[in-house]
Scaffold this active site. Structure first.
Site, PDB file in Angstrom:
ATOM      1  N   PHE A   4      10.844   4.723 -29.604  1.00  0.00           N
ATOM      2  CA  PHE A   4       9.822   3.905 -28.953  1.00  0.00           C
ATOM      3  C   PHE A   4      10.174   3.835 -27.478  1.00  0.00           C
ATOM      4  O   PHE A   4      11.314   4.157 -27.103  1.00  0.00           O
ATOM      5  CB  PHE A   4       9.853   2.492 -29.548  1.00  0.00           C
ATOM      6  CG  PHE A   4       8.621   2.113 -30.321  1.00  0.00           C
ATOM      7  CD1 PHE A   4       8.144   2.920 -31.325  1.00  0.00           C
ATOM      8  CD2 PHE A   4       7.948   0.918 -30.044  1.00  0.00           C
ATOM      9  CE1 PHE A   4       7.027   2.548 -32.057  1.00  0.00           C
ATOM     10  CE2 PHE A   4       6.830   0.540 -30.765  1.00  0.00           C
ATOM     11  CZ  PHE A   4       6.368   1.349 -31.771  1.00  0.00           C
ATOM     12  N   GLN A  54       1.207  -8.857 -21.498  1.00  0.00           N
ATOM     13  CA  GLN A  54       1.340  -7.408 -21.580  1.00  0.00           C
ATOM     14  C   GLN A  54       0.017  -6.718 -21.893  1.00  0.00           C
ATOM     15  O   GLN A  54      -0.669  -7.078 -22.833  1.00  0.00           O
ATOM     16  CB  GLN A  54       2.335  -7.056 -22.682  1.00  0.00           C
ATOM     17  CG  GLN A  54       2.560  -5.558 -22.833  1.00  0.00           C
ATOM     18  CD  GLN A  54       3.720  -5.279 -23.763  1.00  0.00           C
ATOM     19  OE1 GLN A  54       3.591  -5.360 -24.970  1.00  0.00           O
ATOM     20  NE2 GLN A  54       4.859  -4.959 -23.202  1.00  0.00           N
ATOM     21  N   HIS A  97      -1.229  -3.344 -23.198  1.00  0.00           N
ATOM     22  CA  HIS A  97      -0.713  -2.154 -23.877  1.00  0.00           C
ATOM     23  C   HIS A  97      -1.435  -0.940 -23.316  1.00  0.00           C
ATOM     24  O   HIS A  97      -2.656  -0.956 -23.186  1.00  0.00           O
ATOM     25  CB  HIS A  97      -0.956  -2.273 -25.384  1.00  0.00           C
ATOM     26  CG  HIS A  97      -0.215  -1.258 -26.193  1.00  0.00           C
ATOM     27  ND1 HIS A  97      -0.530   0.083 -26.169  1.00  0.00           N
ATOM     28  CD2 HIS A  97       0.834  -1.373 -27.043  1.00  0.00           C
ATOM     29  CE1 HIS A  97       0.298   0.728 -26.975  1.00  0.00           C
ATOM     30  NE2 HIS A  97       1.137  -0.135 -27.519  1.00  0.00           N
ATOM     31  N   LEU A 146      -5.732  -0.989 -30.939  1.00  0.00           N
ATOM     32  CA  LEU A 146      -4.479  -0.401 -30.512  1.00  0.00           C
ATOM     33  C   LEU A 146      -4.203   0.965 -31.111  1.00  0.00           C
ATOM     34  O   LEU A 146      -4.446   1.209 -32.283  1.00  0.00           O
ATOM     35  CB  LEU A 146      -3.353  -1.336 -30.923  1.00  0.00           C
ATOM     36  CG  LEU A 146      -2.065  -1.013 -30.203  1.00  0.00           C
ATOM     37  CD1 LEU A 146      -2.152  -1.542 -28.797  1.00  0.00           C
ATOM     38  CD2 LEU A 146      -0.907  -1.642 -30.929  1.00  0.00           C
ATOM     39  N   GLU A 179       2.407   2.794 -29.821  1.00  0.00           N
ATOM     40  CA  GLU A 179       3.339   3.556 -29.017  1.00  0.00           C
ATOM     41  C   GLU A 179       4.060   4.591 -29.870  1.00  0.00           C
ATOM     42  O   GLU A 179       4.544   5.598 -29.379  1.00  0.00           O
ATOM     43  CB  GLU A 179       4.346   2.547 -28.459  1.00  0.00           C
ATOM     44  CG  GLU A 179       5.264   3.054 -27.436  1.00  0.00           C
ATOM     45  CD  GLU A 179       5.952   1.875 -26.743  1.00  0.00           C
ATOM     46  OE1 GLU A 179       5.274   0.877 -26.429  1.00  0.00           O
ATOM     47  OE2 GLU A 179       7.157   1.956 -26.539  1.00  0.00           O
ATOM     48  N   ARG A 221       6.103  -0.336 -21.131  1.00  0.00           N
ATOM     49  CA  ARG A 221       4.646  -0.476 -21.208  1.00  0.00           C
ATOM     50  C   ARG A 221       3.964  -0.807 -19.898  1.00  0.00           C
ATOM     51  O   ARG A 221       2.888  -0.296 -19.598  1.00  0.00           O
ATOM     52  CB  ARG A 221       4.300  -1.559 -22.221  1.00  0.00           C
ATOM     53  CG  ARG A 221       4.576  -1.074 -23.602  1.00  0.00           C
ATOM     54  CD  ARG A 221       4.146  -2.050 -24.645  1.00  0.00           C
ATOM     55  NE  ARG A 221       4.414  -1.423 -25.933  1.00  0.00           N
ATOM     56  CZ  ARG A 221       4.313  -2.044 -27.091  1.00  0.00           C
ATOM     57  NH1 ARG A 221       3.948  -3.308 -27.137  1.00  0.00           N
ATOM     58  NH2 ARG A 221       4.568  -1.393 -28.204  1.00  0.00           N
ATOM     59  N   HIS A 226      -2.696  -7.337 -24.773  1.00  0.00           N
ATOM     60  CA  HIS A 226      -1.999  -7.123 -26.031  1.00  0.00           C
ATOM     61  C   HIS A 226      -1.051  -8.241 -26.441  1.00  0.00           C
ATOM     62  O   HIS A 226      -1.065  -8.683 -27.578  1.00  0.00           O
ATOM     63  CB  HIS A 226      -1.220  -5.816 -25.910  1.00  0.00           C
ATOM     64  CG  HIS A 226      -0.514  -5.400 -27.158  1.00  0.00           C
ATOM     65  ND1 HIS A 226      -1.177  -5.278 -28.366  1.00  0.00           N
ATOM     66  CD2 HIS A 226       0.767  -5.060 -27.406  1.00  0.00           C
ATOM     67  CE1 HIS A 226      -0.308  -4.888 -29.288  1.00  0.00           C
ATOM     68  NE2 HIS A 226       0.878  -4.763 -28.732  1.00  0.00           N
ATOM     69  N   ARG A 239       7.761  -7.107 -22.650  1.00  0.00           N
ATOM     70  CA  ARG A 239       8.332  -6.907 -23.980  1.00  0.00           C
ATOM     71  C   ARG A 239       8.404  -5.428 -24.312  1.00  0.00           C
ATOM     72  O   ARG A 239       7.481  -4.675 -24.035  1.00  0.00           O
ATOM     73  CB  ARG A 239       7.443  -7.589 -25.010  1.00  0.00           C
ATOM     74  CG  ARG A 239       7.698  -7.138 -26.429  1.00  0.00           C
ATOM     75  CD  ARG A 239       6.806  -7.829 -27.421  1.00  0.00           C
ATOM     76  NE  ARG A 239       5.487  -7.246 -27.523  1.00  0.00           N
ATOM     77  CZ  ARG A 239       5.140  -6.339 -28.438  1.00  0.00           C
ATOM     78  NH1 ARG A 239       6.011  -5.899 -29.297  1.00  0.00           N
ATOM     79  NH2 ARG A 239       3.901  -5.878 -28.484  1.00  0.00           N
TER      80      ARG A 239
END
Ligand SMILES: Cc1cc2nc3c(=O)[nH]c(=O)nc-3n(C[C@H](O)[C@H](O)[C@H](O)COP(=O)(O)OP(=O)(O)OC[C@H]3O[C@@H](n4cnc5c(N)ncnc54)[C@H](O)[C@@H]3O)c2cc1C
Ligand code: SF4
Ligand code: SF4
Ligand code: FES
Lengths: 230, 587
Positions: free
Chosen positions: B119, B240, B242, B252, B255, B286, B353, B398
């Site tokens: 990730f 955040q 995304h 979504l 990732e 991100r 997100h 995050r």
């Protein structure tokens, strides 16, 4: 696009009726978007929905006779006028909102949790990829209820027949190499009703929005039972 | 009519991963615990998490919790509290094993261990080669975890109040929390739940923005309840976006797709992330990827007839990997973007997100009111965990896979701390009528008859304002206007009327209650954002482009009363290891 929507509010209505709405269709519009548009026109209209992407299982309804999820059904695939009703066979609370308690009861009845009796290892319980593959097509169930509320046996005996969703979950644990309660699980499914009321009519398979196959799972349970009894 | 009441040792508001993992600890300890959720538990938004949960299990590459900790501190742009981060990264390992023991159907490696994927923002050896730390159940990890936790709570006989809406916390003069007023959605009747301890686990509030990956129910209710009970919210400017939401819709695309080898291209077919993050490329953090996409589009290299998105290319991974590792993504792409990723790239654009900020808590989930000198005052009887809480482990940004981790680790820690605290509090504290009346007023306010603005109208207007004035790039001018607009909308809220006064399953009434909550947290977001005069993590300002550790290495703390902002130092001292001092964040 024309919609006829089932309306019933116990606070004010004596009987349910179908109400007509006109919704302007936009590109990529899903049935849930259309229902939200109807709610914009008419605040008193009630239906459940949340994720909008087919994962939470909230917005199962019956449209043109088919059980489906509003959020993953493009309105372009529905024949006009669209008749939207609550899931069949369940008591209606209001408009498209039905009482699903019995469905949840049946789920609880199959002990839908992993039972592992040996002492636990320090790390993960090992499982081969092949054994893990056996859970595919089972663990993805979102509990939307499209299947069980399309099942004639569940309509007639919702208190006794577990219904396709719960049986799919029963198999999900029987099929898990980590589960160690096979005998108890099979014993609990004995008797003429819980499992055996399934007449393989396949409504459940047809209506599952996640393309899962409860009939096949029921067949597997029966096979395993047979194996165990001899 | 008399108000219905119930009594429990512990009340948990929220049945997502955080609430259910806390409930499981309590129910296993044979305490009387009530879990209240406005939707049936498995409909909570944890179900939507795709990619996975981070833990340094080292099943694929060498790994350890200290490297995980470094990545998390760096990812947070050094705003995360290092004691809490150390705790989380260490606890990650037993937490994931416990989940597995509880039945989560993780994908597996050939040797039978849990499958882990790469990730963004993950490295080995403090910034070295890419790590593979995200434990996954295909691309349905949240679903697998949430269902398993619900199942184990069935086994543990947790008491569920499904489709009950938490309206307001009840507190006494000393500020202790005594439970909450709820509404049974089906009947429309209020229910007062008295509890020795109350845990808020109400999740995020992505619905403040118009385009979001968050569900309709993610309206930040718990955060707003805390605000109204005098508890501040911390770091609310850090929201955040995304990088890969389905363009125009917001759903979504995990990732994990880039983790498996997918990458982004612009209209020229250029793999543009190579320019923005030469090393990590598409797996940069991100905020970095989101800004890159917005920049590409702004500079005219967007795709599609309106040049308003970029493309995520996946087809080169081949049918097999896509079918095995990304089945859910394939399904969503087909339905919502009309493309099969095995054949065509997916149109994507950043989507609102995740809330890094929230209700300030300590490592044990206890809600604390922070003071500027770094001291913390515990709010008796109140806990928070999950996305609604701010421990803070995510700081300004995050990392993917760290949120499921956060909700599970701190949900569990809160559950255990509640067990400890209950030992010392055998009695329920008395609840005054005045406190109950005050909470009831929240409900009766919506019984005002007459014509007015509709909930829908104001909600739509508000979400547009937030998108325009608190989005990915933020200038003084834009945000100052945003603050004024949100203030005006908050005034306008008084003129909103509910047309439908019926009781049974009145969703319009629920949406009205949610709207008040949205506006309360919207205010916290714009105000905190306007005041932070630097760029850090998700908070990116063209007028203050640099991170400013001299003046701004501190948490923002917003109080509703008087719309007041305060600040509190970052905890840079970990529990047992050395501090990671702030460094420029390059990927
Ligand atoms: C699409 C998507 C994908 C994601 N993928 C990942 C990932 O791969 N890895 C990762 O680590 N993180 C991921 N995240 C983030 C992560 O999933 C969430 O942050 C996390 O699940 C939040 O969990 P929670 O328990 O705090 O809240 P939720 O799961 O949102 O639960 C909130 C609960 O509170 C209840 N509630 C709220 N308000 C009220 C009220 N007023 N009254 C009563 N009940 C109330 C709700 O009913 C619900 O039960 C993803 C997020 C999204 C949106
Ligand atoms: S196959 Fe069995 S479970 Fe499925 S609908 Fe028919 S009777 Fe019901
Ligand atoms: S089996 Fe399919 S139709 Fe039935 S509840 Fe599960 S997801 Fe829904
Ligand atoms: S809204 Fe969640 S499944 Fe349709």
């Amino acid at each position: 696009m024309k919609f006829f929507v089932y309306r019933y509010n116990p606070d004010v209505d004596t009987a349910p009726h179908m109400q007509e709405y006109d919704v302007e269709v936009s590109r990529g519009m899903m049935l849930r978007d259309a229902l939200m548009e109807i709610k914009r026109q008419d605040e008193a209209f009630a239906f459940r929905h949340s994720c909008g992407e087919g994962v939470c299982g909230s917005d199962a309804v019956n449209a043109n006779g088919q059980n489906l999820l509003g959020c993953t059904t493009p309105v372009s695939e529905l024949k006009e006028p669209v008749h939207v009703r609550p899931l069949p066979g369940r008591p209606v609370i209001r408009d498209l909102v039905v009482d699903m308690s019995q469905f949840y009861q049946q789920y609880r009845a199959v002990k839908p949790y992993l039972i592992h009796k040996d002492p636990l290892p320090e790390q993960e319980i090992l499982q081969s990829p092949e054994d893990r593959d056996k859970l595919d097509g089972l663990y993805e169930c979102i509990m939307c209820g499209c299947c069980s509320t399309a099942c004639p046996s569940f309509w007639w005996n919702p208190d006794k027949f577990h219904g396709p969703q719960a049986l799919l979950q029963a198999w999900r644990f029987l099929a898990d190499s980590r589960d160690q309660a096979t005998d108890e699980r099979l014993d609990a499914l004995e008797g003429p009703y819980k499992l055996f009321r399934c007449h393989t009519i396949m409504n459940c398979v047809e209506s599952c929005p996640k393309s899962l196959n409860p009939t096949k799972a029921i067949g597997k349970i029966k096979e395993l039972m047979l194996k165990h009894s001899i | 009519m008399t108000l219905a009441r119930r009594r429990f040792d512990a009340l948990i508001i929220g049945a997502g991963g955080a609430g259910l993992n806390a409930a499981l600890q309590l129910a296993n300890a044979n305490l009387r615990v009530a879990v209240v959720s406005k939707v049936f538990p498995t409909r909570s938004h944890t179900v939507a998490a795709q990619g996975g949960v981070n833990a340094a299990l080292a099943n694929v590459f060498e790994d350890n919790w200290h490297w995980h900790m470094f990545d998390t501190v760096k990812g947070s742009d050094y705003l995360g509290d290092q004691d809490a981060i150390e705790f989380m990264c260490r606890e990650a390992i037993p937490t994931v094993y416990e989940l597995e023991h509880n039945g989560v159907p993780f994908s597996r490696l050939d040797n039978g261990k849990i499958y882990q994927r790469a990730f963004g923002g993950q490295s080995q050896n403090f910034g070295g080669a890419q790590a593979a730390r995200t434990c996954a159940a295909a691309d349905r990890t949240g679903h697998a975890i949430l269902h398993t936790l619900y199942q184990q709570n069935i086994r543990a006989r947790t008491h569920f109040f499904d489709e009950y809406f938490g309206i307001e916390l009840i507190r006494d003069e000393e500020g202790a929390i005594l439970g909450a007023l709820t509404l049974e959605i089906e009947t429309g009747e209020p229910l007062l739940i008295e509890a020795k301890t109350t845990l808020l686990a109400t999740g995020g509030g992505g619905q403040v923005f118009r385009t979001t990956s968050n569900a309709h129910i993610n309206t930040g209710d718990g955060m707003a309840m805390a605000l109204r009970a005098g508890v501040p919210l911390m770091d609310m400017e850090f929201f955040q976006f995304h990088p890969t939401g389905i363009a125009g819709r917001g759903m979504l695309i995990t990732e994990g797709v880039r983790g498996e080898g997918g990458y982004l291209i612009n209209k020229d077919g250029e793999r543009f992330m190579e320019r923005y993050a030469p090393n990590a490329k598409d797996l940069a953090s991100r905020d970095v990827v989101s800004r890159a996409i917005v920049t590409e589009v702004k500079e005219g290299r967007g795709c599609g007839p309106n040049a308003d998105h970029v493309l995520l290319k996946v087809d080169h991974l081949g049918e097999d990997i896509i079918a095995k590792r990304l089945p859910g993504i394939r399904e969503s792409s087909k339905i919502f973007a009309g493309v099969d990723p095995a054949v065509e790239p997916i149109p994507v654009f950043p989507t609102a997100h995740y809330m890094m900020g929230g209700i300030p808590t300590d490592r044990l989930g206890q809600v604390v009111i922070p003071a500027a000198d770094g001291s913390e005052q515990i709010v008796p009887g109140l806990y928070a965990a999950g996305e609604c809480a701010c421990v803070s482990v995510h700081g300004a940004n995050r990392l993917g896979g760290n949120s499921l981790l956060d909700i599970l680790v701190f949900g569990r820690a809160a559950g255990q701390q509640i067990i400890n605290n209950l030992k010392d509090s055998p009695e329920h504290r008395p609840m005054s009528e005045a406190a109950i009346d005050q909470a009831m007023a929240k409900l009766t306010r919506w019984e005002q008859p007459g014509e007015g603005i509709s909930v829908r109208e104001l909600r739509d207007e508000f979400r547009k304002v937030m998108e325009d004035h608190a989005g990915v790039f933020r200038t003084d001018e834009i945000m100052a206007e945003g603050v004024e607009k949100v203030k005006a909308l908050r005034e306008k809220l008084k003129d909103v009327r509910l047309g439908d006064q019926s009781k049974v399953f009145n969703t319009a009434r629920i949406e009205a209650l949610e709207l008040e909550n949205l506006i309360d947290i919207g205010m916290a977001i714009v105000l905190s954002a306007l005041e932070r005069k630097e760029s850090r993590g998700a908070h990116s300002r063209p007028d203050y482009t640099e991170r400013d550790d001299v003046n701004w290495l501190k948490h923002s703390v917003y109080f509703k009363e008087g719309d007041r902002l305060d600040y509190k130092p970052v905890q840079t001292k970990p529990l047992t290891v050395e501090t990671f001092p702030p460094k420029p964040r390059v990927y």
